[in-house]
Design a protein around this motif. Structure first.
Motif, PDB file in Angstrom:
ATOM      1  N   ALA A 108       0.935  -1.018  -0.280  1.00 18.50           N
ATOM      2  CA  ALA A 108       0.170   0.297   0.077  1.00 18.50           C
ATOM      3  C   ALA A 108       0.765   1.801  -0.068  1.00 18.50           C
ATOM      4  CB  ALA A 108      -0.774   0.288   1.230  1.00 18.50           C
ATOM      5  N   ASP A 109       0.545   1.975  -0.783  1.00 17.97           N
ATOM      6  CA  ASP A 109       1.184   3.609  -1.083  1.00 17.97           C
ATOM      7  C   ASP A 109       1.070   4.194   0.435  1.00 17.97           C
ATOM      8  OD1 ASP A 109      -1.336   5.198  -0.448  1.00 17.97           O
ATOM      9  OD2 ASP A 109      -1.063   5.482  -2.719  1.00 17.97           O
ATOM     10  N   PRO A 110       1.576   5.719   1.104  1.00 14.74           N
ATOM     11  CA  PRO A 110       1.178   5.866   1.894  1.00 14.74           C
ATOM     12  C   PRO A 110      -0.085   6.339   2.427  1.00 14.74           C
ATOM     13  CG  PRO A 110       3.621   6.789   0.898  1.00 14.74           C
ATOM     14  CD  PRO A 110       2.121   6.060  -0.229  1.00 14.74           C
ATOM     15  N   GLU A 111      -0.956   6.575   1.989  1.00 17.21           N
ATOM     16  CA  GLU A 111      -2.707   6.518   1.864  1.00 17.21           C
ATOM     17  C   GLU A 111      -3.328   5.593   1.560  1.00 17.21           C
ATOM     18  OE1 GLU A 111      -5.170   9.951   0.317  1.00 17.21           O
ATOM     19  OE2 GLU A 111      -3.822  12.110   1.376  1.00 17.21           O
ATOM     20  N   GLY A 112      -2.348   4.167   1.850  1.00 16.32           N
ATOM     21  CA  GLY A 112      -2.859   3.029   1.484  1.00 16.32           C
ATOM     22  C   GLY A 112      -3.400   1.969   0.691  1.00 16.32           C
ATOM     23  N   ASN A 113      -3.618   3.078  -0.198  1.00 18.05           N
ATOM     24  CA  ASN A 113      -3.554   2.757  -2.125  1.00 18.05           C
ATOM     25  C   ASN A 113      -3.151   1.258  -2.325  1.00 18.05           C
ATOM     26  OD1 ASN A 113      -5.771   4.355  -2.823  1.00 18.05           O
ATOM     27  ND2 ASN A 113      -4.015   6.014  -2.383  1.00 18.05           N
ATOM     28  N   GLU A 114      -3.778   0.075  -2.415  1.00 16.31           N
ATOM     29  CA  GLU A 114      -2.822  -1.575  -2.539  1.00 16.31           C
ATOM     30  C   GLU A 114      -2.477  -1.079  -3.322  1.00 16.31           C
ATOM     31  OE1 GLU A 114      -6.310  -3.677  -1.816  1.00 16.31           O
ATOM     32  OE2 GLU A 114      -6.472  -2.890   0.661  1.00 16.31           O
ATOM     33  N   PHE A 115      -1.185  -2.071  -3.845  1.00 15.03           N
ATOM     34  CA  PHE A 115      -0.805  -1.853  -5.480  1.00 15.03           C
ATOM     35  C   PHE A 115       0.354  -3.772  -4.934  1.00 15.03           C
ATOM     36  CE2 PHE A 115       2.055   1.027  -3.296  1.00 15.03           C
ATOM     37  CZ  PHE A 115       3.358  -0.213  -3.363  1.00 15.03           C
ATOM     38  N   CYS A 116       0.230  -4.030  -6.541  1.00 15.14           N
ATOM     39  CA  CYS A 116       1.183  -5.747  -5.935  1.00 15.14           C
ATOM     40  C   CYS A 116       2.293  -5.615  -6.668  1.00 15.14           C
ATOM     41  CB  CYS A 116       0.535  -6.504  -6.043  1.00 15.14           C
ATOM     42  SG  CYS A 116      -1.242  -6.875  -6.312  1.00 15.14           S
ATOM     43  N   VAL A 117       3.188  -6.071  -6.772  1.00 19.65           N
ATOM     44  CA  VAL A 117       4.633  -5.987  -7.441  1.00 19.65           C
ATOM     45  C   VAL A 117       4.972  -7.795  -7.563  1.00 19.65           C
ATOM     46  CG1 VAL A 117       7.233  -5.773  -6.757  1.00 19.65           C
ATOM     47  CG2 VAL A 117       5.936  -4.307  -5.303  1.00 19.65           C
ATOM     48  N   LEU A 118       4.664  -7.705  -8.790  1.00 24.18           N
ATOM     49  CA  LEU A 118       5.035  -9.427  -9.406  1.00 24.18           C
ATOM     50  C   LEU A 118       6.416 -10.066  -9.488  1.00 24.18           C
ATOM     51  CD1 LEU A 118       2.295  -8.764 -11.946  1.00 24.18           C
ATOM     52  CD2 LEU A 118       1.879  -9.022 -10.145  1.00 24.18           C
ATOM     53  N   ARG A 119       6.607 -10.269 -10.014  1.00 21.34           N
ATOM     54  CA  ARG A 119       7.864 -11.685  -9.978  1.00 21.34           C
ATOM     55  C   ARG A 119       8.333 -10.785 -10.774  1.00 21.34           C
ATOM     56  NH1 ARG A 119       5.680 -18.197  -9.525  1.00 21.34           N
ATOM     57  NH2 ARG A 119       5.049 -16.554 -11.888  1.00 21.34           N
ATOM     58  N   PRO A 120       9.312 -10.352 -11.587  1.00 22.15           N
ATOM     59  CA  PRO A 120       9.765 -10.949 -12.855  1.00 22.15           C
ATOM     60  C   PRO A 120       9.471 -11.646 -14.289  1.00 22.15           C
ATOM     61  CG  PRO A 120      11.668 -10.321 -11.231  1.00 22.15           C
ATOM     62  CD  PRO A 120      10.821 -11.733 -10.717  1.00 22.15           C
ATOM     63  N   LEU A 121       9.613 -11.440 -14.960  1.00 26.22           N
ATOM     64  CA  LEU A 121       9.175 -11.761 -16.003  1.00 26.22           C
ATOM     65  C   LEU A 121      10.276 -13.108 -16.362  1.00 26.22           C
ATOM     66  CD1 LEU A 121       7.704  -9.081 -19.295  1.00 26.22           C
ATOM     67  CD2 LEU A 121       6.149 -11.079 -17.385  1.00 26.22           C
ATOM     68  N   PRO A 122      10.073 -13.898 -17.148  1.00 26.82           N
ATOM     69  CA  PRO A 122      11.188 -14.425 -18.144  1.00 26.82           C
ATOM     70  C   PRO A 122      11.531 -14.352 -18.630  1.00 26.82           C
ATOM     71  CG  PRO A 122       9.306 -16.241 -17.194  1.00 26.82           C
ATOM     72  CD  PRO A 122       8.703 -14.797 -16.733  1.00 26.82           C
TER      73      PRO A 122
END
Length: 127
Positions: A108-122
Motif C-alpha cells: 500500500a502507498d502512504p495513503e493505503g492505496n493497494e498495489f502488487c509487485v509481481l515477479r520478474p518476467l522470465p
C-alpha cells in the motif's frame, strides 16, 4: 472504434504526498499541478511515453473506505529489491487475504492505496 485509457484516477486526501511517492517509485514526471490535482506521465521520450495511461491524483475529502476495487500491478526486474525500495519510500506490505504461497507482494502507498509487485518476467518473455 478507437478507444484508449487516458489516465487512471487515484483519489487521495493529500495528492502532493501520494503523487510524490508514485513519482519517485515509477521515475515519472509531473506534467500538471493544481491545488487539488497532480498528473504524472512516463518520462518524455521513453517507450511508455504517450502509451501508458497518465496517473491523476485527485484530492477527495473521504479516506479510502476499504479494499481497493482497482489497483496497479508492477513488474520489476528484481522483486525483493523493488519491495525494499518501495518500503524505503513509504509503502508498506499489506494482507488482503493473499496467503503465503503467492508469487506477488501486496503493498500500500502512504495513503493505503493497494498495489502488487509481481515477479520478474522470465528472460524469454522480456522485451
Amino acid at each position: 472504434m478507437t478507444l484508449r485509457i487516458q489516465c487512471i484516477d487515484i483519489d487521495c486526501l493529500d495528492p502532493f504526498a501520494v503523487a510524490a511517492f508514485w513519482q519517485e517509485a515509477l521515475g515519472w514526471r509531473r506534467t500538471h499541478e493544481e491545488p487539488d490535482e497532480i498528473v504524472l506521465e512516463p518520462p518524455a521520450g521513453s517507450p511508455q511515453d504517450g502509451v501508458a495511461p497518465d496517473l491523476l491524483f485527485l484530492r477527495v475529502p473521504d479516506p479510502t473506505p476499504g479494499k481497493n476495487r482497482l489497483h496497479l500491478d508492477l513488474r520489476p526486474e528484481d522483486q525483493d529489491a523493488e519491495v525494499a525500495r518501495l518500503i524505503s519510500l513509504g509503502a508498506q506490505r499489506v494482507s488482503v487475504g493473499q496467503g503465503d504461497k503467492v508469487s506477488w507482494v501486496v503493498m500500500a502507498d502512504p495513503e493505503g492505496n493497494e498495489f502488487c509487485v509481481l515477479r520478474p518476467l522470465p528472460p524469454e518473455q522480456q522485451a
